[in-house]
Design a protein around this motif. Structure first.
Motif, mmCIF file in Angstrom:
data_model
loop_
_atom_site.group_PDB
_atom_site.id
_atom_site.type_symbol
_atom_site.label_atom_id
_atom_site.label_comp_id
_atom_site.label_asym_id
_atom_site.label_seq_id
_atom_site.Cartn_x
_atom_site.Cartn_y
_atom_site.Cartn_z
ATOM 1 N N GLN A 102 -40.384 12.332 -8.862
ATOM 2 C CA GLN A 102 -41.790 12.009 -8.637
ATOM 3 C C GLN A 102 -42.145 10.666 -9.248
ATOM 4 O OE1 GLN A 102 -45.986 14.142 -9.779
ATOM 5 N NE2 GLN A 102 -44.201 15.288 -10.355
ATOM 6 N N SER A 148 -49.608 19.152 -6.401
ATOM 7 C CA SER A 148 -49.888 17.898 -7.110
ATOM 8 C C SER A 148 -51.197 17.327 -6.574
ATOM 9 C CB SER A 148 -48.768 16.889 -6.880
ATOM 10 O OG SER A 148 -48.920 16.314 -5.595
ATOM 11 N N HIS A 197 -54.050 11.538 -13.000
ATOM 12 C CA HIS A 197 -52.804 12.316 -12.949
ATOM 13 C C HIS A 197 -52.586 13.017 -14.292
ATOM 14 C CE1 HIS A 197 -49.006 13.530 -11.387
ATOM 15 N NE2 HIS A 197 -48.280 12.739 -12.154
ATOM 16 N N ASP A 220 -53.249 19.495 -16.721
ATOM 17 C CA ASP A 220 -52.219 19.850 -17.711
ATOM 18 C C ASP A 220 -52.703 19.475 -19.119
ATOM 19 O OD1 ASP A 220 -49.466 19.403 -15.603
ATOM 20 O OD2 ASP A 220 -51.397 18.508 -15.189
HETATM 21 O O1 PXL Z 1 -50.823 18.314 -12.663
HETATM 22 C C1 PXL Z 1 -50.144 19.412 -12.198
HETATM 23 C C2 PXL Z 1 -48.658 19.233 -12.308
HETATM 24 C C3 PXL Z 1 -47.957 20.065 -13.128
HETATM 25 N N1 PXL Z 1 -46.617 19.955 -13.275
HETATM 26 C C4 PXL Z 1 -45.928 19.013 -12.623
HETATM 27 C C5 PXL Z 1 -46.579 18.131 -11.793
HETATM 28 C C6 PXL Z 1 -47.988 18.237 -11.625
HETATM 29 C C7 PXL Z 1 -48.704 17.324 -10.747
HETATM 30 O O2 PXL Z 1 -48.162 16.472 -10.114
HETATM 31 O O3 PXL Z 1 -45.887 17.185 -11.174
HETATM 32 C C8 PXL Z 1 -44.461 18.919 -12.827
#
Ligand code: PXL
Length: 295
Positions: free
Chosen positions: A53, A124, A238, A242
């Motif tokens: 990513q 995502s 982004h 989390d």
């Molecule tokens: O933001 C949620 C999320 C959680 N975990 C991973 C992510 C994302 C968003 O892209 O890539 C690994």
């Protein structure tokens, strides 16, 4: 087996994230660990998946075997003395079942020794799926009832209880519906609410503007607490979900009650959004640097 944490009298409290890796470093376990550090707790990890990513999106996912996810949790909880845990990207039904099983075995979760924050990550911010479609049922039935707190955004609310939230008032209804699925506390995050309606597919041309105020609703089955604040105008969000859940988990690890932990997390994410920065050609991350600075 129950968790018998060897409590260190001098070290920081320990928090565990059960989450996927984001190679771009903006979200996932990387955001969680950064947040844990900035919030004064030692972070450890059970990796669920490796994503390929960057700021433009997710190009690949490799899942970790469910038994390895469970073994990572067992290894750290039985040795390091975890004071609070959170889940992020769980990828598959099999991983969710493994996590739920090991949480019972070592007393993580609702009404247990170790509080568990479940951030029900499904996609995502670019819309790339991070959870298999057939995993939603077990997320609802196996993990939500074990959660101390769940932290869905409005897209996740729609997936979990089928409600398309069109107004702040409906967030309260959603909180009730989600609470009926079994978590001890629910935090319905309203950051995605758009003027007029939270539309499933906002028109690409002239989409309705996101609201200028944000409301998050906390509910424990009896009382609602509203957290309001101005929307922070940044395209670089982004890892925001989390980061909020990890900051809340950090406060729980330090012994805070859920409402105080949410207040702490909201303050942390407001600053992290205010200091978010561009990175790559796409969406940049929220920032811990308002609190962690180079010398
Ligand atoms: O933001 C949620 C999320 C959680 N975990 C991973 C992510 C994302 C968003 O892209 O890539 C690994």
């Amino acid at each position: 087996m129950t968790a018998a944490p060897p409590v260190s009298s001098t070290g920081p409290p320990v928090a565990l994230t059960i989450a996927g890796s984001d190679s771009g470093g903006g979200a996932g376990l990387q955001a969680d660990l950064r947040t844990f550090t900035a919030c004064g707790v030692h972070g450890c990890v059970a990796v669920t998946a490796v994503t390929v990513q960057n700021s433009m999106g997710v190009m690949g996912i490799v899942e970790i075997p469910p038994s390895t996810v469970a073994n990572q949790i067992r290894a750290v909880v039985t040795d390091l003395g975890v004071a609070a845990a959170k889940t992020g990207m769980l990828a598959s039904a099999a991983i969710i079942c493994a996590v739920a099983g090991v949480c019972d075995e070592i007393s993580i979760g609702r009404c247990r020794v170790v509080p568990l924050v479940v951030d029900p990550v499904a996609a995502s911010m670019h819309g790339d799926p991070l959870l298999a479609d057939d995993a939603l049922t077990v997320l609802r039935s196996e993990l939500l009832p074990r959660a101390t707190l769940i932290t869905p955004n409005l897209d996740e609310v729609r997936l979990l209880v089928g409600m398309d939230i069109g107004s702040p008032a409906e967030q309260y209804e959603a909180a009730r519906a989600l609470h009926a699925l079994g978590p001890r506390w629910v935090l319905v995050k309203g950051g995605h609410l758009r003027d007029g309606a939270q539309r499933k597919n906002p028109p690409k041309k002239n989409p309705p503007k996101k609201n200028s105020q944000c409301l998050d609703v906390l509910y424990d089955g009896r009382e609602f607490t509203a957290f309001t604040g101005p929307r922070l105008a940044t395209p670089h969000t982004h890892g925001s979900g989390d980061t909020l859940a990890a900051a809340i988990t950090s406060a729980l690890a330090r012994g805070a009650a859920v409402p105080e932990a949410v207040t702490y997390g909201k303050r942390y994410i407001a600053q992290a959004l205010a200091h978010a920065y561009p990175l790559g050609a796409g969406v940049g991350p929220v920032s811990p640097f308002w609190r962690v600075r180079p010398d």
